[in-house]
Design a protein around this motif. Sequence first.
Motif, PDB file in Angstrom:
ATOM      1  N   HIS A  99     -41.559 -36.643  28.897  1.00 31.16           N
ATOM      2  CA  HIS A  99     -41.658 -37.969  29.247  1.00 31.16           C
ATOM      3  C   HIS A  99     -42.954 -38.739  28.991  1.00 31.16           C
ATOM      4  O   HIS A  99     -43.749 -39.469  29.189  1.00 31.16           O
ATOM      5  CB  HIS A  99     -41.963 -38.354  30.868  1.00 31.16           C
ATOM      6  N   ARG A 100     -44.093 -37.686  28.505  1.00 32.42           N
ATOM      7  CA  ARG A 100     -45.402 -38.520  28.264  1.00 32.42           C
ATOM      8  C   ARG A 100     -45.416 -38.084  26.387  1.00 32.42           C
ATOM      9  O   ARG A 100     -46.483 -38.553  26.169  1.00 32.42           O
ATOM     10  CB  ARG A 100     -45.930 -36.999  28.092  1.00 32.42           C
ATOM     11  N   ARG A 101     -44.208 -37.517  25.485  1.00 33.91           N
ATOM     12  CA  ARG A 101     -44.102 -37.771  24.969  1.00 33.91           C
ATOM     13  C   ARG A 101     -42.885 -39.364  23.914  1.00 33.91           C
ATOM     14  O   ARG A 101     -42.609 -39.218  23.641  1.00 33.91           O
ATOM     15  CB  ARG A 101     -43.584 -36.396  23.888  1.00 33.91           C
ATOM     16  N   GLN A 102     -42.123 -39.478  24.983  1.00 31.66           N
ATOM     17  CA  GLN A 102     -41.513 -40.456  24.651  1.00 31.66           C
ATOM     18  C   GLN A 102     -40.992 -41.861  24.417  1.00 31.66           C
ATOM     19  O   GLN A 102     -42.225 -42.814  25.268  1.00 31.66           O
ATOM     20  CB  GLN A 102     -39.910 -40.439  25.871  1.00 31.66           C
ATOM     21  N   GLY A 103     -41.107 -42.701  23.214  1.00 31.54           N
ATOM     22  CA  GLY A 103     -41.403 -43.283  22.791  1.00 31.54           C
ATOM     23  C   GLY A 103     -42.822 -43.495  21.907  1.00 31.54           C
ATOM     24  O   GLY A 103     -43.375 -44.722  22.371  1.00 31.54           O
ATOM     25  N   LYS A 104     -43.872 -42.853  21.627  1.00 32.24           N
ATOM     26  CA  LYS A 104     -44.916 -42.744  21.706  1.00 32.24           C
ATOM     27  C   LYS A 104     -45.162 -42.455  20.414  1.00 32.24           C
ATOM     28  O   LYS A 104     -46.850 -42.243  20.282  1.00 32.24           O
ATOM     29  CB  LYS A 104     -45.510 -41.525  22.234  1.00 32.24           C
ATOM     30  N   ALA A 105     -44.431 -42.413  19.319  1.00 28.56           N
ATOM     31  CA  ALA A 105     -45.375 -42.647  18.166  1.00 28.56           C
ATOM     32  C   ALA A 105     -45.437 -44.232  17.496  1.00 28.56           C
ATOM     33  O   ALA A 105     -45.336 -45.267  18.320  1.00 28.56           O
ATOM     34  CB  ALA A 105     -43.889 -42.495  16.606  1.00 28.56           C
ATOM     35  N   ASP A 138     -37.080 -52.537  20.629  1.00 35.07           N
ATOM     36  CA  ASP A 138     -37.512 -52.333  21.845  1.00 35.07           C
ATOM     37  C   ASP A 138     -36.431 -50.245  22.061  1.00 35.07           C
ATOM     38  O   ASP A 138     -37.305 -49.202  22.537  1.00 35.07           O
ATOM     39  CB  ASP A 138     -37.582 -52.272  23.149  1.00 35.07           C
ATOM     40  N   LEU A 139     -35.815 -50.530  22.068  1.00 36.53           N
ATOM     41  CA  LEU A 139     -34.517 -49.272  21.696  1.00 36.53           C
ATOM     42  C   LEU A 139     -34.878 -48.643  20.875  1.00 36.53           C
ATOM     43  O   LEU A 139     -35.178 -46.869  20.873  1.00 36.53           O
ATOM     44  CB  LEU A 139     -32.730 -49.680  21.612  1.00 36.53           C
ATOM     45  N   ALA A 140     -34.918 -48.884  19.806  1.00 31.01           N
ATOM     46  CA  ALA A 140     -35.546 -48.177  18.601  1.00 31.01           C
ATOM     47  C   ALA A 140     -36.690 -47.075  19.015  1.00 31.01           C
ATOM     48  O   ALA A 140     -37.584 -45.774  18.363  1.00 31.01           O
ATOM     49  CB  ALA A 140     -36.502 -48.950  17.099  1.00 31.01           C
ATOM     50  N   GLN A 141     -38.476 -47.856  19.317  1.00 31.11           N
ATOM     51  CA  GLN A 141     -39.509 -47.441  19.625  1.00 31.11           C
ATOM     52  C   GLN A 141     -39.194 -46.277  20.847  1.00 31.11           C
ATOM     53  O   GLN A 141     -39.707 -45.829  20.947  1.00 31.11           O
ATOM     54  CB  GLN A 141     -40.146 -48.695  20.122  1.00 31.11           C
ATOM     55  N   GLU A 142     -37.966 -46.121  21.729  1.00 31.55           N
ATOM     56  CA  GLU A 142     -38.303 -45.811  23.309  1.00 31.55           C
ATOM     57  C   GLU A 142     -37.496 -44.608  22.515  1.00 31.55           C
ATOM     58  O   GLU A 142     -38.111 -43.596  23.243  1.00 31.55           O
ATOM     59  CB  GLU A 142     -37.330 -46.781  24.326  1.00 31.55           C
ATOM     60  N   LEU A 143     -36.282 -44.396  21.140  1.00 30.07           N
ATOM     61  CA  LEU A 143     -36.118 -43.545  20.439  1.00 30.07           C
ATOM     62  C   LEU A 143     -36.644 -41.798  20.280  1.00 30.07           C
ATOM     63  O   LEU A 143     -36.284 -41.270  19.867  1.00 30.07           O
ATOM     64  CB  LEU A 143     -35.107 -43.514  19.544  1.00 30.07           C
ATOM     65  N   ILE A 197     -38.339 -42.343   9.513  1.00 29.42           N
ATOM     66  CA  ILE A 197     -39.417 -41.594  10.406  1.00 29.42           C
ATOM     67  C   ILE A 197     -40.736 -40.779   9.612  1.00 29.42           C
ATOM     68  O   ILE A 197     -39.833 -39.591   8.632  1.00 29.42           O
ATOM     69  CB  ILE A 197     -38.910 -41.058  11.778  1.00 29.42           C
ATOM     70  N   ILE A 198     -41.743 -40.481   9.365  1.00 26.52           N
ATOM     71  CA  ILE A 198     -42.368 -39.426   9.426  1.00 26.52           C
ATOM     72  C   ILE A 198     -42.704 -38.025   9.877  1.00 26.52           C
ATOM     73  O   ILE A 198     -43.669 -38.826  10.837  1.00 26.52           O
ATOM     74  CB  ILE A 198     -43.226 -40.345   8.141  1.00 26.52           C
ATOM     75  N   MET A 215     -41.136 -48.532   9.981  1.00 28.34           N
ATOM     76  CA  MET A 215     -41.123 -47.093   9.795  1.00 28.34           C
ATOM     77  C   MET A 215     -42.238 -46.862  11.529  1.00 28.34           C
ATOM     78  O   MET A 215     -42.977 -47.365  11.416  1.00 28.34           O
ATOM     79  CB  MET A 215     -41.328 -46.550   8.556  1.00 28.34           C
ATOM     80  N   GLY A 216     -42.243 -44.914  11.717  1.00 28.70           N
ATOM     81  CA  GLY A 216     -42.269 -44.512  12.367  1.00 28.70           C
ATOM     82  C   GLY A 216     -43.056 -43.314  11.657  1.00 28.70           C
ATOM     83  O   GLY A 216     -42.695 -43.112  11.269  1.00 28.70           O
TER      84      GLY A 216
END
Length: 435
Positions: free
Chosen positions: A153-159, A173-178, A288-289, A310-311
């Motif tokens: 829960h602390r890592r999801q969507g944090k990139a 929003d969906l991509a960010q959350e994944l 994703i890098i 990209m993230g």
Amino acid sequence: MTAPVSAPEDGGYASLLAELKERIRTARLKAAVAVNRELILLYWSIGRDILARQTAEGWGARIIDRLAADLRRDFPEMTGLSPRNLKYMRAFAEAFPDEEFVQQVVAQLPWGHNVKLVEALKDPTERLWYAHQAIEHGWSRNVLAHQIESQLHRRQGKALTNFARTLPAPQSDLAQELIKDPYSFDFLALGPEMTERELERGLLEHLRALILELGKGFAFVGSQYHLEVAEQDFYLDLLFYHLRLRCFIVVELKIEEFKPEFAGKMNFYLSAVDDQLRHETDAPSIGIILCKGKNEVIVEYALRDSTKPMGVAEYRVSAALPEPLQTELPTVAEFAREFPLISLVKLRIEVEREIRLLINSDMEAERPVGLGSVLEEVQRLGIAPQSADRFRIALQTMNRAAHGLDLSEADATQATEIATAFLAELRALRDGRSG
């Protein structure tokens, strides 16, 4: 005299059989869910009543031992009435006091999952988050325990990403959350002197664990995936297709801190993937890098003017995946049975790539974009295999797979057989022309 019963056509019978099998599976699942729901509601009501009576009457813990003995005497065939389980029931009712929420949400989870939520999590908000995630992704109890321990829960969507600027809503929003930060590759046992190839090889050897960490919807396409641009060879570390986002996802692995040039290289790769692999109805490809570390300011500057989504995220490597979790991960065969879309998406990509290689030397104008258009061009040039028209039927099914739509087992099997044969003909044709 009774007229003989004619044999059913293979296609019609296979379709009927597949439909009936799916209906039986669905009915059995609903029955199991209904039984589980009633059990969870029973346990919650027992726990609620124990909690209320202890509060009102001032009863101590010994009342639970007495209740357990009396209940087991009257219901000897029923399991789950031990003193320990009664205490879990009380804790469960205390953790989830809202009966409506219990009915609508946590009653969908097995009792062992609910015990883990109560045991491992003290924060009510976190409990709700993990309960919803376990339902959505179908986690086993051991997988749920692992996700809690890895603080998902602390890592999801944090990139750090540029999705808000480069992708339309709601896909952004969906991509960010994944996408997570950091990613936990605790199933790898690699020393500090590991190379990028060792990291990649380790992830591929633990592909099932990697897909579990990446999340639901990731379909593996290939590693060191070859792209040819201006007669030069380029290789993508890992290539996936996401069934919900309906796009390709390029993953680049770095064993060092993030550098701005990594974003430039990823921008180039995404342009090439969009040109050579992306179907006309696919969403823009995402990069994703994954780095050993990053400076957030440098990442923000590097992504600010990039035109491609990209993230950037970090990864963590530790000892090994706990043994109980290994037994809970699905096998490759189970993945194939559970997600026929994955193999069809990969097969579709291989067919399109083979066609493009076949027509490269015959085309002077700009290449068409979609696979359907490429297939038309092959037929126009007179170099298409004889089964091209039959493949068009399978292509409709493969396009549904690429877009994450439901397929029957019979349709998926038929499309796979047709496409595999067509791919073999394409390779034979290309070998013959180059020989």
